[in-house]
Motif scaffolding. Structure first.
Motif, PDB file in Angstrom:
ATOM      1  N   TYR A 189      63.129  59.384  33.551  1.00 22.08           N
ATOM      2  CA  TYR A 189      62.343  59.523  34.776  1.00 22.08           C
ATOM      3  C   TYR A 189      61.626  58.237  35.166  1.00 22.08           C
ATOM      4  O   TYR A 189      60.677  58.262  35.931  1.00 22.08           O
ATOM      5  N   ALA A 190      62.074  57.125  34.633  1.00 21.01           N
ATOM      6  CA  ALA A 190      61.462  55.840  34.982  1.00 21.01           C
ATOM      7  C   ALA A 190      62.485  54.995  35.724  1.00 21.01           C
ATOM      8  O   ALA A 190      63.614  54.819  35.274  1.00 21.01           O
ATOM      9  N   ASP A 191      62.095  54.514  36.896  1.00 21.69           N
ATOM     10  CA  ASP A 191      62.975  53.618  37.641  1.00 21.69           C
ATOM     11  C   ASP A 191      63.113  52.301  36.888  1.00 21.69           C
ATOM     12  O   ASP A 191      62.199  51.860  36.186  1.00 21.69           O
ATOM     13  N   ALA A 192      64.258  51.668  37.034  1.00 20.35           N
ATOM     14  CA  ALA A 192      64.478  50.385  36.381  1.00 20.35           C
ATOM     15  C   ALA A 192      63.477  49.361  36.915  1.00 20.35           C
ATOM     16  O   ALA A 192      63.284  49.222  38.124  1.00 20.35           O
ATOM     17  N   GLU A 193      62.832  48.674  35.993  1.00 20.19           N
ATOM     18  CA  GLU A 193      61.843  47.680  36.372  1.00 20.19           C
ATOM     19  C   GLU A 193      62.548  46.364  36.685  1.00 20.19           C
ATOM     20  O   GLU A 193      63.227  45.793  35.828  1.00 20.19           O
ATOM     21  N   GLU A 194      62.398  45.875  37.905  1.00 17.78           N
ATOM     22  CA  GLU A 194      62.976  44.585  38.264  1.00 17.78           C
ATOM     23  C   GLU A 194      62.102  43.476  37.702  1.00 17.78           C
ATOM     24  O   GLU A 194      60.893  43.432  37.947  1.00 17.78           O
ATOM     25  N   ALA A 195      62.703  42.584  36.929  1.00 18.55           N
ATOM     26  CA  ALA A 195      61.971  41.450  36.345  1.00 18.55           C
ATOM     27  C   ALA A 195      62.720  40.173  36.692  1.00 18.55           C
ATOM     28  O   ALA A 195      63.433  39.604  35.849  1.00 18.55           O
ATOM     29  N   PRO A 196      62.597  39.706  37.939  1.00 17.82           N
ATOM     30  CA  PRO A 196      63.408  38.568  38.390  1.00 17.82           C
ATOM     31  C   PRO A 196      63.129  37.277  37.638  1.00 17.82           C
ATOM     32  O   PRO A 196      63.981  36.383  37.607  1.00 17.82           O
ATOM     33  N   PHE A 197      61.953  37.152  37.026  1.00 21.69           N
ATOM     34  CA  PHE A 197      61.618  35.910  36.339  1.00 21.69           C
ATOM     35  C   PHE A 197      61.926  35.951  34.843  1.00 21.69           C
ATOM     36  O   PHE A 197      61.539  35.042  34.103  1.00 21.69           O
ATOM     37  N   LEU A 198      62.613  37.001  34.391  1.00 19.81           N
ATOM     38  CA  LEU A 198      62.887  37.134  32.961  1.00 19.81           C
ATOM     39  C   LEU A 198      63.668  35.945  32.384  1.00 19.81           C
ATOM     40  O   LEU A 198      63.290  35.431  31.319  1.00 19.81           O
ATOM     41  N   PRO A 199      64.743  35.462  33.026  1.00 21.91           N
ATOM     42  CA  PRO A 199      65.445  34.301  32.441  1.00 21.91           C
ATOM     43  C   PRO A 199      64.555  33.066  32.317  1.00 21.91           C
ATOM     44  O   PRO A 199      64.637  32.344  31.313  1.00 21.91           O
ATOM     45  N   GLU A 200      63.682  32.829  33.311  1.00 20.20           N
ATOM     46  CA  GLU A 200      62.793  31.665  33.229  1.00 20.20           C
ATOM     47  C   GLU A 200      61.784  31.823  32.095  1.00 20.20           C
ATOM     48  O   GLU A 200      61.468  30.854  31.392  1.00 20.20           O
ATOM     49  N   VAL A 201      61.282  33.054  31.922  1.00 17.83           N
ATOM     50  CA  VAL A 201      60.341  33.297  30.820  1.00 17.83           C
ATOM     51  C   VAL A 201      61.043  33.098  29.482  1.00 17.83           C
ATOM     52  O   VAL A 201      60.495  32.487  28.558  1.00 17.83           O
ATOM     53  N   ALA A 202      62.271  33.612  29.358  1.00 17.42           N
ATOM     54  CA  ALA A 202      63.028  33.448  28.121  1.00 17.42           C
ATOM     55  C   ALA A 202      63.277  31.973  27.823  1.00 17.42           C
ATOM     56  O   ALA A 202      63.183  31.541  26.662  1.00 17.42           O
ATOM     57  N   HIS A 203      63.587  31.192  28.832  1.00 12.61           N
ATOM     58  CA  HIS A 203      63.802  29.753  28.645  1.00 12.61           C
ATOM     59  C   HIS A 203      62.529  29.075  28.143  1.00 12.61           C
ATOM     60  O   HIS A 203      62.565  28.227  27.240  1.00 12.61           O
TER      61      HIS A 203
END
Length: 316
Positions: free
Chosen positions: A132-146
């Motif tokens: 019952y949880a919508d997918a959370e969009e995390a557009p900056f995830l690759p930059e944070v991982a880098h």
């Protein structure tokens, strides 16, 4: 088993380099004397393993020596392929890398273990988010991982639940955690935890930071989870509960007439408690805090006014 322990020693020395007998014993949860015997057994088997004496000494493998993954058990092979969650890897930009790594590991496995790994891939699929949880969009995830990987400082604009909601933060990202389908970055100073999907703007800098010595992301997260309820439920409400009604996080103060009970309940905030108690209808009466009682009374009055007429308002 001794054979499994011998393979573990080889892999530890192969991945970490020189290690002392005491370090190996601690890692394998055996005695130092057992490590000495195991090292002798490896040498007798022809493994090019050398021991250096002195303060900076320890055991090491001959440069260039590598061992194949023939020491994997069936359970270990299954767990390896089950742990490779393709969804999170893809979100981090590592989907192709994960597939290539699994292919190489699969090629190195003996035929019987390869069959085990293939069976796991066909019978188990990991899907972390809830229904019952919508997918959370995390557009900056690759930059944070880098930034996590290269120890680079991030300047972000972050949205939090408290006022002021939108704030500027300078983050030293120590690591990323995936919890129930949601990504969190653990960052200094502090460290503190931030939801990656609540980052509104991100600027990657060339400034490098130094991770605290001995920082263990998994251990820190485990301790952080233990203290989560205390951080979440910072307020308290005094309520009357109807006969047979119970609430989590409630401590009964005393029984009252008619089977009602007086209880103190931990709540996250007035806003969140307002919705939770409103859904309980007449099964609960909030006595304190005054602002929560007043807010509930206002909502109930508004509902009574709206539904006071027997007939609904005509559509425009």
């Amino acid at each position: 088993m001794k054979s499994s322990r011998l393979v573990s020693i080889l892999l530890l020395l192969q991945t970490r380099g020189r290690m002392t007998a005491a370090q190996l014993a601690e890692e394998l949860e055996v005695s130092v004397r057992t490590v000495y015997r195991d090292v002798e057994a490896l040498g007798a088997a022809g493994v090019p393993l050398y021991g250096d004496a002195g303060h900076a000494g320890g055991y090491r493998l001959l440069d260039g020596y590598r061992t194949r993954l023939t020491g994997l058990t069936a359970d270990e092979a299954e767990a390896l392929f089950l742990a490779g969650a393709p969804g999170p890897a893809a979100e981090l930009g590592l989907g192709a890398v994960l597939a290539a790594a699994q292919l190489k590991v699969r090629a190195a496995l003996p035929p019987e273990l390869r069959a085990h790994a293939d069976r796991v891939g066909g019978r188990f699929h990991l899907d972390a988010p809830g229904w019952y949880a919508d997918a959370e969009e995390a557009p900056f995830l690759p930059e944070v991982a880098h930034a996590v990987w290269h120890s680079r400082v991030l300047d972000v604009r972050y949205r939090r639940w408290a006022e002021p909601t939108d704030v500027e933060r300078r983050l030293e990202p120590y690591g990323l955690v995936l919890k129930a389908g949601r990504w969190y970055v653990v960052a200094g100073p502090g460290p503190r935890t931030f939801r990656v999907d609540q980052i509104l703007r991100l600027t990657a800098t060339d400034e490098e930071f130094t991770r605290p010595d001995g920082f263990d992301l998994a251990a820190w997260w485990t301790e952080y989870q233990r203290g989560f309820p205390a951080r979440l439920y910072r307020a308290e409400a005094l309520v009357r509960l109807a006969p047979g009604v119970t609430l989590p996080r409630a401590a009964v103060v005393r029984a009252q007439e008619g089977g009602w009970t007086l209880a103190r309940v931990q709540v996250e905030s007035v806003e969140r408690a307002h919705g939770e108690f409103l859904r309980m209808g007449t099964s609960v009466e909030v006595l304190e805090p005054p602002e929560l009682r007043a807010r509930l009374a206002g909502t109930v009055a508004e509902l009574a006014e709206r539904y006071g007429d027997s007939a609904p308002a005509a559509a425009p």
